[in-house]
Design a protein around this motif. Structure first.
Motif, PDB file in Angstrom:
ATOM      1  N   GLN B  11       1.532  12.915   6.612  1.00 17.11           N
ATOM      2  CA  GLN B  11       1.863  11.503   6.742  1.00 17.11           C
ATOM      3  C   GLN B  11       3.168  11.231   6.021  1.00 17.11           C
ATOM      4  O   GLN B  11       3.333  11.615   4.858  1.00 17.11           O
ATOM      5  CB  GLN B  11       0.759  10.642   6.137  1.00 17.11           C
ATOM      6  CG  GLN B  11       1.077   9.176   6.029  1.00 17.11           C
ATOM      7  CD  GLN B  11       0.084   8.304   6.775  1.00 17.11           C
ATOM      8  OE1 GLN B  11      -1.057   8.687   6.993  1.00 17.11           O
ATOM      9  NE2 GLN B  11       0.530   7.130   7.185  1.00 17.11           N
ATOM     10  N   VAL B  12       4.075  10.568   6.731  1.00 16.21           N
ATOM     11  CA  VAL B  12       5.344  10.162   6.149  1.00 16.21           C
ATOM     12  C   VAL B  12       5.346   8.643   6.083  1.00 16.21           C
ATOM     13  O   VAL B  12       5.004   7.964   7.053  1.00 16.21           O
ATOM     14  CB  VAL B  12       6.542  10.654   6.991  1.00 16.21           C
ATOM     15  CG1 VAL B  12       7.849  10.231   6.335  1.00 16.21           C
ATOM     16  CG2 VAL B  12       6.495  12.167   7.155  1.00 16.21           C
ATOM     17  N   THR B  13       5.730   8.093   4.929  1.00 18.46           N
ATOM     18  CA  THR B  13       5.718   6.652   4.764  1.00 18.46           C
ATOM     19  C   THR B  13       6.911   6.209   3.928  1.00 18.46           C
ATOM     20  O   THR B  13       7.535   7.020   3.232  1.00 18.46           O
ATOM     21  CB  THR B  13       4.395   6.199   4.111  1.00 18.46           C
ATOM     22  OG1 THR B  13       4.306   4.770   4.158  1.00 18.46           O
ATOM     23  CG2 THR B  13       4.330   6.633   2.648  1.00 18.46           C
ATOM     24  N   GLN B  14       7.206   4.943   4.009  1.00 14.83           N
ATOM     25  CA  GLN B  14       8.273   4.378   3.197  1.00 14.83           C
ATOM     26  C   GLN B  14       7.697   3.899   1.870  1.00 14.83           C
ATOM     27  O   GLN B  14       6.556   3.424   1.797  1.00 14.83           O
ATOM     28  CB  GLN B  14       8.921   3.201   3.931  1.00 14.83           C
ATOM     29  CG  GLN B  14       9.624   3.581   5.220  1.00 14.83           C
ATOM     30  CD  GLN B  14      10.869   4.391   4.970  1.00 14.83           C
ATOM     31  OE1 GLN B  14      11.581   4.173   3.989  1.00 14.83           O
ATOM     32  NE2 GLN B  14      11.158   5.339   5.852  1.00 14.83           N
ATOM     33  N   MET B  15       8.499   4.000   0.833  1.00 10.69           N
ATOM     34  CA  MET B  15       8.101   3.526  -0.483  1.00 10.69           C
ATOM     35  C   MET B  15       7.650   2.068  -0.399  1.00 10.69           C
ATOM     36  O   MET B  15       8.288   1.247   0.271  1.00 10.69           O
ATOM     37  CB  MET B  15       9.293   3.658  -1.421  1.00 10.69           C
ATOM     38  CG  MET B  15       8.997   3.427  -2.873  1.00 10.69           C
ATOM     39  SD  MET B  15      10.381   3.917  -3.918  1.00 10.69           S
ATOM     40  CE  MET B  15      11.722   3.007  -3.208  1.00 10.69           C
ATOM     41  N   GLN B  17       4.879   1.049   0.997  1.00 10.14           N
ATOM     42  CA  GLN B  17       3.898   0.880   2.057  1.00 10.14           C
ATOM     43  C   GLN B  17       2.521   1.347   1.597  1.00 10.14           C
ATOM     44  O   GLN B  17       2.389   2.167   0.695  1.00 10.14           O
ATOM     45  CB  GLN B  17       4.316   1.670   3.304  1.00 10.14           C
ATOM     46  CG  GLN B  17       5.599   1.154   3.949  1.00 10.14           C
ATOM     47  CD  GLN B  17       5.436  -0.257   4.477  1.00 10.14           C
ATOM     48  OE1 GLN B  17       4.546  -0.527   5.270  1.00 10.14           O
ATOM     49  NE2 GLN B  17       6.284  -1.174   4.022  1.00 10.14           N
ATOM     50  N   GLU B  18       1.520   0.832   2.274  1.00  8.92           N
ATOM     51  CA  GLU B  18       0.145   1.269   2.024  1.00  8.92           C
ATOM     52  C   GLU B  18      -0.188   2.443   2.936  1.00  8.92           C
ATOM     53  O   GLU B  18       0.228   2.468   4.098  1.00  8.92           O
ATOM     54  CB  GLU B  18      -0.813   0.106   2.316  1.00  8.92           C
ATOM     55  CG  GLU B  18      -2.283   0.471   2.230  1.00  8.92           C
ATOM     56  CD  GLU B  18      -3.182  -0.689   2.624  1.00  8.92           C
ATOM     57  OE1 GLU B  18      -3.313  -1.630   1.824  1.00  8.92           O
ATOM     58  OE2 GLU B  18      -3.765  -0.635   3.737  1.00  8.92           O
ATOM     59  N   VAL B  19      -0.920   3.402   2.394  1.00  5.38           N
ATOM     60  CA  VAL B  19      -1.405   4.508   3.221  1.00  5.38           C
ATOM     61  C   VAL B  19      -2.900   4.691   2.998  1.00  5.38           C
ATOM     62  O   VAL B  19      -3.418   4.401   1.914  1.00  5.38           O
ATOM     63  CB  VAL B  19      -0.670   5.835   2.924  1.00  5.38           C
ATOM     64  CG1 VAL B  19       0.786   5.749   3.290  1.00  5.38           C
ATOM     65  CG2 VAL B  19      -0.854   6.249   1.485  1.00  5.38           C
ATOM     66  N   ILE B  20      -3.551   5.140   4.026  1.00  3.77           N
ATOM     67  CA  ILE B  20      -4.968   5.491   3.936  1.00  3.77           C
ATOM     68  C   ILE B  20      -5.126   6.923   4.415  1.00  3.77           C
ATOM     69  O   ILE B  20      -4.740   7.257   5.545  1.00  3.77           O
ATOM     70  CB  ILE B  20      -5.843   4.551   4.786  1.00  3.77           C
ATOM     71  CG1 ILE B  20      -5.740   3.122   4.255  1.00  3.77           C
ATOM     72  CG2 ILE B  20      -7.300   5.020   4.751  1.00  3.77           C
ATOM     73  CD1 ILE B  20      -6.498   2.096   5.088  1.00  3.77           C
ATOM     74  N   ILE B  79      -3.754   4.212  -0.974  1.00  2.00           N
ATOM     75  CA  ILE B  79      -2.708   3.973  -1.968  1.00  2.00           C
ATOM     76  C   ILE B  79      -2.018   2.687  -1.540  1.00  2.00           C
ATOM     77  O   ILE B  79      -1.448   2.610  -0.435  1.00  2.00           O
ATOM     78  CB  ILE B  79      -1.697   5.130  -2.045  1.00  2.00           C
ATOM     79  CG1 ILE B  79      -2.424   6.463  -2.216  1.00  2.00           C
ATOM     80  CG2 ILE B  79      -0.737   4.891  -3.211  1.00  2.00           C
ATOM     81  CD1 ILE B  79      -1.500   7.669  -2.182  1.00  2.00           C
ATOM     82  N   ARG B  80      -2.078   1.658  -2.382  1.00  2.00           N
ATOM     83  CA  ARG B  80      -1.666   0.319  -1.947  1.00  2.00           C
ATOM     84  C   ARG B  80      -0.163   0.193  -1.757  1.00  2.00           C
ATOM     85  O   ARG B  80       0.300  -0.379  -0.786  1.00  2.00           O
ATOM     86  CB  ARG B  80      -2.138  -0.720  -2.968  1.00  2.00           C
ATOM     87  CG  ARG B  80      -3.606  -0.966  -2.925  1.00  2.00           C
ATOM     88  CD  ARG B  80      -4.017  -2.161  -3.767  1.00  2.00           C
ATOM     89  NE  ARG B  80      -5.460  -2.288  -3.777  1.00  2.00           N
ATOM     90  CZ  ARG B  80      -6.288  -1.562  -4.522  1.00  2.00           C
ATOM     91  NH1 ARG B  80      -5.816  -0.663  -5.337  1.00  2.00           N
ATOM     92  NH2 ARG B  80      -7.598  -1.734  -4.442  1.00  2.00           N
ATOM     93  N   SER B  81       0.589   0.670  -2.676  1.00  2.48           N
ATOM     94  CA  SER B  81       2.044   0.531  -2.625  1.00  2.48           C
ATOM     95  C   SER B  81       2.637   1.861  -3.082  1.00  2.48           C
ATOM     96  O   SER B  81       2.756   2.124  -4.282  1.00  2.48           O
ATOM     97  CB  SER B  81       2.505  -0.617  -3.535  1.00  2.48           C
ATOM     98  OG  SER B  81       3.917  -0.728  -3.536  1.00  2.48           O
TER      99      SER B  81
END
Lengths: 114, 110
Positions: B11-15, B17-20, B79-81
């Motif tokens: 999973q790639v996300t921007q700082m 952002q929330e991830v599950i 992870i919320r943020s």
């Protein structure tokens, strides 16, 4: 608190040579001990475990480990290393309860020379 | 042989952002765990979960993290943020007695 020390960060052995990876643990009661192997970018594969009984345990891929309570050690051995054994090896100690977490050592990187 | 599964594998996300991260434990297991491994480092315990509540958590598991068992089969880590330093491999594990680990989710925070 439980802890694990793997004194050797990196070990290089020749293919066909014997191998011993060291693991020392700190734990207040009878430990549950594990050895895992991890190839780059991959998950954890359980090689063997010790819960109780015979202190010499056999695992997969020809590995064995010996639990020595007097030395707080659980060293991993293999009589003849294959090139495919090159990987990261982690020793871990767990608690004697079903909800017990595992604490891992820093790992030992094994390089196998042809 | 039953196994723990995890999705996604990467999973790639921007700082911020929330991830599950999702895990399906082995069906008759009662105890669930999350661990993380920062690249090149050791595996670190995050949290254990039993009977629909956290049984233990590490100092890493701060208010940004939460776990849930939303139904009878899934076990999630939120992870919320996200921060850059959350980039790591996250392993789920489940147990009746010994822990069985999933293949991991590699989280990359940009």
């Amino acid at each position: 608190a439980q802890s694990v020390t793997q004194p050797d960060i990196h070990i290089t052995v020749s293919e066909g040579a014997s191998l011993e990876l060291r693991c020392n643990y700190s734990y207040g009661a009878t430990p549950y001990l594990f050895w895992y192997v991890q190839s780059p970018g991959q998950g954890l594969q359980l090689l063997l475990k010790y819960f109780s009984g015979d202190t010499l345990v056999q695992g997969i891929k020809g590995f064995e480990a010996e639990f020595k309570r007097s030395q707080s050690s659980f060293n991993l051995r293999k009589p003849s290393v294959h090139w495919s054994d090159a990987a990261e090896y982690f020793c871990a100690v767990g608690r004697d309860t079903n909800a017990g977490k595992s604490t891992f050592g820093d790992g030992t990187t094994l390089t196998v020379k042809p | 042989e039953p196994e723990v599964t995890q999705t996604p594998s990467h999973q790639v996300t921007q700082m911020g952002q929330e991830v599950i991260l999702r895990c399906v434990p082995i069906s008759n297991h009662l105890y669930f765990y999350w661990y993380r491994q920062i690249l090149g480092q050791k595996v670190e315990f995050l949290v254990s979960f039993y009977n629909n509540e956290i049984s233990e958590k590490s100092e890493i598991f701060d208010d940004q993290f939460s776990v849930e068992r939303p139904d009878g089969s899934n076990f999630t880590l939120k992870i919320r943020s996200t921060k850059l330093e959350d980039s790591a491999m996250y392993f789920c594990a489940s147990s009746v007695f010994e822990q069985f680990f999933g293949p991991g989710t590699r989280l990359t925070v940009l």
